[in-house]
Design a protein around this motif. Structure first.
Motif, PDB file in Angstrom:
ATOM      1  N   ILE A   9     -20.360 -49.850  11.029  1.00 34.43           N
ATOM      2  CA  ILE A   9     -19.842 -50.901  11.271  1.00 34.43           C
ATOM      3  C   ILE A   9     -19.956 -52.242  10.772  1.00 34.43           C
ATOM      4  O   ILE A   9     -21.181 -51.951  11.535  1.00 34.43           O
ATOM      5  N   GLY A  10     -19.630 -52.654  10.285  1.00 38.43           N
ATOM      6  CA  GLY A  10     -20.532 -54.356   9.647  1.00 38.43           C
ATOM      7  C   GLY A  10     -21.102 -53.952   8.533  1.00 38.43           C
ATOM      8  O   GLY A  10     -21.002 -53.078   7.316  1.00 38.43           O
ATOM      9  N   GLN A  11     -21.230 -55.339   8.006  1.00 36.47           N
ATOM     10  CA  GLN A  11     -21.210 -55.317   6.180  1.00 36.47           C
ATOM     11  C   GLN A  11     -22.472 -54.694   6.240  1.00 36.47           C
ATOM     12  O   GLN A  11     -23.168 -54.017   5.561  1.00 36.47           O
ATOM     13  N   ASN A  12     -23.596 -55.071   7.162  1.00 39.06           N
ATOM     14  CA  ASN A  12     -25.007 -54.511   6.356  1.00 39.06           C
ATOM     15  C   ASN A  12     -25.152 -53.143   6.741  1.00 39.06           C
ATOM     16  O   ASN A  12     -25.793 -52.414   6.285  1.00 39.06           O
ATOM     17  N   LYS A  37     -12.231 -51.474   5.199  1.00 38.53           N
ATOM     18  CA  LYS A  37     -11.155 -52.521   6.041  1.00 38.53           C
ATOM     19  C   LYS A  37     -12.289 -53.517   6.878  1.00 38.53           C
ATOM     20  O   LYS A  37     -12.919 -53.871   7.678  1.00 38.53           O
ATOM     21  N   LYS A  38     -12.062 -55.270   6.525  1.00 36.09           N
ATOM     22  CA  LYS A  38     -12.233 -56.224   7.187  1.00 36.09           C
ATOM     23  C   LYS A  38     -11.661 -56.769   8.746  1.00 36.09           C
ATOM     24  O   LYS A  38     -10.043 -56.905   8.538  1.00 36.09           O
ATOM     25  N   ILE A  39     -11.683 -56.321  10.378  1.00 33.94           N
ATOM     26  CA  ILE A  39     -10.381 -56.165  11.082  1.00 33.94           C
ATOM     27  C   ILE A  39     -11.190 -57.419  12.091  1.00 33.94           C
ATOM     28  O   ILE A  39     -12.688 -57.302  12.303  1.00 33.94           O
ATOM     29  N   ARG A  42     -15.048 -58.491  10.948  1.00 35.30           N
ATOM     30  CA  ARG A  42     -16.114 -57.167  11.400  1.00 35.30           C
ATOM     31  C   ARG A  42     -15.375 -56.431  10.083  1.00 35.30           C
ATOM     32  O   ARG A  42     -14.375 -56.032  10.461  1.00 35.30           O
ATOM     33  N   TRP A  43     -16.810 -56.068   9.140  1.00 34.32           N
ATOM     34  CA  TRP A  43     -16.033 -54.454   8.248  1.00 34.32           C
ATOM     35  C   TRP A  43     -16.396 -52.973   9.194  1.00 34.32           C
ATOM     36  O   TRP A  43     -17.131 -53.259   9.680  1.00 34.32           O
ATOM     37  N   TYR A  44     -15.726 -52.519   8.636  1.00 36.01           N
ATOM     38  CA  TYR A  44     -15.244 -50.770   8.948  1.00 36.01           C
ATOM     39  C   TYR A  44     -15.469 -50.109   7.904  1.00 36.01           C
ATOM     40  O   TYR A  44     -14.749 -50.521   6.980  1.00 36.01           O
ATOM     41  N   ALA A  45     -16.268 -49.005   7.888  1.00 40.62           N
ATOM     42  CA  ALA A  45     -15.927 -48.450   6.772  1.00 40.62           C
ATOM     43  C   ALA A  45     -16.888 -46.888   6.862  1.00 40.62           C
ATOM     44  O   ALA A  45     -16.919 -46.704   7.976  1.00 40.62           O
ATOM     45  N   HIS A  46     -15.756 -45.331   6.367  1.00 39.89           N
ATOM     46  CA  HIS A  46     -15.866 -43.924   6.921  1.00 39.89           C
ATOM     47  C   HIS A  46     -17.179 -43.482   5.739  1.00 39.89           C
ATOM     48  O   HIS A  46     -16.911 -43.664   4.665  1.00 39.89           O
ATOM     49  N   GLY A  47     -18.074 -43.503   6.300  1.00 38.34           N
ATOM     50  CA  GLY A  47     -19.188 -42.554   5.453  1.00 38.34           C
ATOM     51  C   GLY A  47     -18.772 -41.813   4.259  1.00 38.34           C
ATOM     52  O   GLY A  47     -18.711 -41.989   3.467  1.00 38.34           O
ATOM     53  N   GLU A  48     -17.450 -40.438   4.235  1.00 40.02           N
ATOM     54  CA  GLU A  48     -17.117 -40.173   4.422  1.00 40.02           C
ATOM     55  C   GLU A  48     -16.181 -40.657   2.777  1.00 40.02           C
ATOM     56  O   GLU A  48     -16.081 -40.362   1.607  1.00 40.02           O
TER      57      GLU A  48
END
Length: 70
Positions: A9-12, A37-39, A42-48
């Protein structure tokens, strides 16, 4: 790279996970299809998903390789 953290969660946090410091490089990866994805600003991503993206990205053969690297 941190391990066992699925949701980033978050760009950083995403930048730390993939090991970059440059916001410009982050934006370039987003533009080239990095799965994030930015929602609500705030950016969200899944590590896998990020791991798979970089596996595919680095598996492609380069047609033009620089003659020297720094």
């Amino acid at each position: 790279m941190p391990t066992n953290k699925k949701i980033l969660i978050g760009q950083n946090e995403i930048m730390d996970y993939i090991g970059i410091k440059s916001v410009e490089l982050f934006v370039n990866f987003i533009r080239s299809g990095m799965p994030a994805k930015k929602i609500n600003d705030r950016w969200y991503a899944h590590g896998e998903n990020l791991d798979e993206y970089f596996k595919r990205l680095t598996k492609v053969r380069n047609k033009s390789v620089p003659s020297a690297t720094k």
